[in-house]
Scaffold this motif. Structure first.
Motif, mmCIF file in Angstrom:
data_model
loop_
_atom_site.group_PDB
_atom_site.id
_atom_site.type_symbol
_atom_site.label_atom_id
_atom_site.label_comp_id
_atom_site.label_asym_id
_atom_site.label_seq_id
_atom_site.Cartn_x
_atom_site.Cartn_y
_atom_site.Cartn_z
ATOM 1 N N LEU A 196 0.806 -1.222 0.000
ATOM 2 C CA LEU A 196 0.000 0.000 0.000
ATOM 3 C C LEU A 196 0.836 1.269 0.000
ATOM 4 N N ALA A 197 2.139 1.138 0.068
ATOM 5 C CA ALA A 197 3.000 2.312 0.196
ATOM 6 C C ALA A 197 2.795 3.296 -0.945
ATOM 7 N N GLY A 198 2.493 2.795 -2.126
ATOM 8 C CA GLY A 198 2.282 3.684 -3.265
ATOM 9 C C GLY A 198 0.853 4.135 -3.441
ATOM 10 N N GLY A 199 -0.006 3.832 -2.474
ATOM 11 C CA GLY A 199 -1.411 4.184 -2.580
ATOM 12 C C GLY A 199 -2.183 3.145 -3.368
ATOM 13 N N ALA A 200 -3.515 3.165 -3.265
ATOM 14 C CA ALA A 200 -4.372 2.223 -3.986
ATOM 15 C C ALA A 200 -5.796 2.747 -3.957
ATOM 16 N N ARG A 201 -6.586 2.245 -4.869
ATOM 17 C CA ARG A 201 -8.013 2.565 -4.894
ATOM 18 C C ARG A 201 -8.784 1.610 -3.996
ATOM 19 N N LEU A 202 -8.356 0.342 -3.955
ATOM 20 C CA LEU A 202 -9.122 -0.674 -3.253
ATOM 21 C C LEU A 202 -8.204 -1.764 -2.732
ATOM 22 N N VAL A 203 -8.518 -2.265 -1.541
ATOM 23 C CA VAL A 203 -7.947 -3.509 -1.019
ATOM 24 C C VAL A 203 -9.078 -4.526 -1.023
ATOM 25 N N ALA A 204 -8.858 -5.665 -1.666
ATOM 26 C CA ALA A 204 -9.873 -6.722 -1.751
ATOM 27 C C ALA A 204 -9.318 -7.985 -1.110
#
Length: 435
Positions: A196-204
């Motif tokens: 997640l260090a680079g950011g994300a729209r969604l964790v599934a």
């Protein structure tokens, strides 16, 4: 208030939801609510109460039909309870026009409220879906994925194996999909943090993994994801009903499950939870009439004039955003009994009972030469062990002994539930050949 008034107007006019949507009868007035939980025609009486004993002790064998099997495959499909069967039969009596059953009223809204209580959600944050997979794909569409490319999704290798093609296809369509690898049967928080260090729209992810029963610390994952600007979707099909679920405490944004596993329901009906704070961020991806809150046509005899073919509005809730068409009424009838039974028995008691059985399996399988994939601390009723060519190696012995479990290519899985006892575990262990 408008919804309740519209519902009362429908009942008073003797209209079904379909009649209202078709613009038939005097009850279709401007602004009349015809949402997905509208009353059935002439429903003056409530459903007959199905009396079934609530388990005071576990195992609850009396709640289920007698069987010669040691059925340890509840995580694939849970047996139908006797009370659930009676509930379906009460519904079917109305459907076959039994005069004695015409007061039956299927309470669709009431079941959503029961499920919401089970997971500590608000009733308007949950809606019906066909399946867990359908819900997960609806969430992706509501987030406009794959969209124009460039979006990032983080998932892990203990997520439902049926979702692997979904995210592989997302990757082919331009979504940046990062897979967090399992280590020693667990998804480590430090690996999730790196992803997640680079950011994300969604964790599934799966709250409890169907592969080996690993359970995420969902609050920790949500806190981490939210700090990086990501929303979280949780497949809770192996959590709801068998381990405590609290969506408000975890902060999860979306969660979904079908009903045929630990909710003791059947195929074709499940639930989607959508956190209220997320609603404004979602793209509308469903236009089904079950999501309509008000409807006024202008094209049928005696309709009031209007500029459009019809004036309508979608309900301001999860149903209004995600509902499509019809769903299984028979399963709704069944689940009224099943959810009552689960909540009266207590999810914590159900979990504790199963843990006594899985603890034996975790302790005894290594001594018989099998590597257990399930981490010892896991609290779900799932135990998975590695076994090369499992179907051929242990399948015949299990069939001969009358033991039902999940057999995969190179592993086997046992998922005991409320009706199982130590005798079932004894029968499995006696039939199990050494590795």
């Amino acid at each position: 208030m408008a919804y309740r008034q519209g519902k009362e107007a429908m009942a008073g006019a003797g209209l079904t939801r379909r009649q209202a949507m078709q613009g038939l009868g005097a009850g279709v007035a401007a602004g009349m609510a015809v949402g997905p939980q509208a009353a059935h025609a002439g429903a003056a009486a409530t459903a007959p109460t199905v009396i079934a004993p609530i388990a005071t002790t576990l195992p609850a064998r009396a709640a289920f039909a007698p069987t010669s099997l040691a059925y340890l495959d509840n995580g694939s499909q849970h047996p139908l309870s006797l009370g659930g069967q009676a509930a379906i039969e009460a519904y079917l009596a109305k459907r076959r026009l039994d005069p004695a059953a015409q007061g039956y009223d299927l309470d669709e809204a009431g079941l959503l409220a029961k499920f919401a209580r089970l997971i500590n959600a608000d009733a308007d944050e949950v809606t019906y879906v066909q399946s867990t997979t359908a819900a997960e794909q609806m969430v992706l569409r509501a987030l406009d994925l794959p969209g124009n490319g460039g979006a990032r999704v983080v998932t892990d290798t203990l997520h439902f194996f049926g979702s692997i093609p979904l995210y592989e296809e997302m990757a082919r369509q331009g979504v940046n999909v990062t897979w967090v690898q399992a280590v020693d049967g667990r998804i480590r928080m430090e690996d999730m943090a790196r992803a997640l260090a680079g950011g994300a729209r969604l964790v599934a992810l799966s709250q409890v993994s169907t592969i080996n029963g690993f359970e995420h610390d969902l609050k920790a994952v949500c806190d981490l994801a939210h700090a990086h600007g990501a929303l979280v979707y949780a497949d809770m099909i192996h959590a709801a009903g068998c381990v405590p679920v609290d969506v408000k405490a975890s902060g999860v944004d979306f969660a979904a499950c079908a009903s045929y596993k630990w909710l003791m329901g059947d195929f074709g009906l499940g639930f989607l939870y959508v956190r209220r704070d997320v609603w404004p961020r979602l793209k509308r991806c469903a236009y089904g009439y079950y999501g309509i809150d008000t409807f006024q046509p202008h094209i049928y005899p005696l309709d009031p004039p209007g500029q459009a073919v019809a004036d309508y509005a979608f309900a301001d809730n999860a149903t209004g955003r995600f509902a499509l068409g019809t769903h299984s009424h028979a399963v709704i009838a069944q689940l009224h009994h099943s959810l009552d039974w689960i909540m009266a028995t207590g999810v914590a008691r159900i979990q504790a009972h199963a843990q006594g059985l899985v603890a034996r399996l975790k302790a005894e399988l290594p001594g018989r030469g099998y590597t257990v994939m399930t981490p010892p601390e896991c609290g779900a009723p799932i135990v998975t062990a590695i076994c090369a060519d499992a179907r051929a190696r242990i399948g015949p012995a299990m069939a001969a002994a009358g033991v039902k479990l999940t057999l995969s290519a190179n592993r086997f899985r046992l998922t005991p539930s409320v009706q199982n006892d130590d005798a079932d575990i004894d029968r499995f262990l006696a039939a199990l050949p050494r590795a």
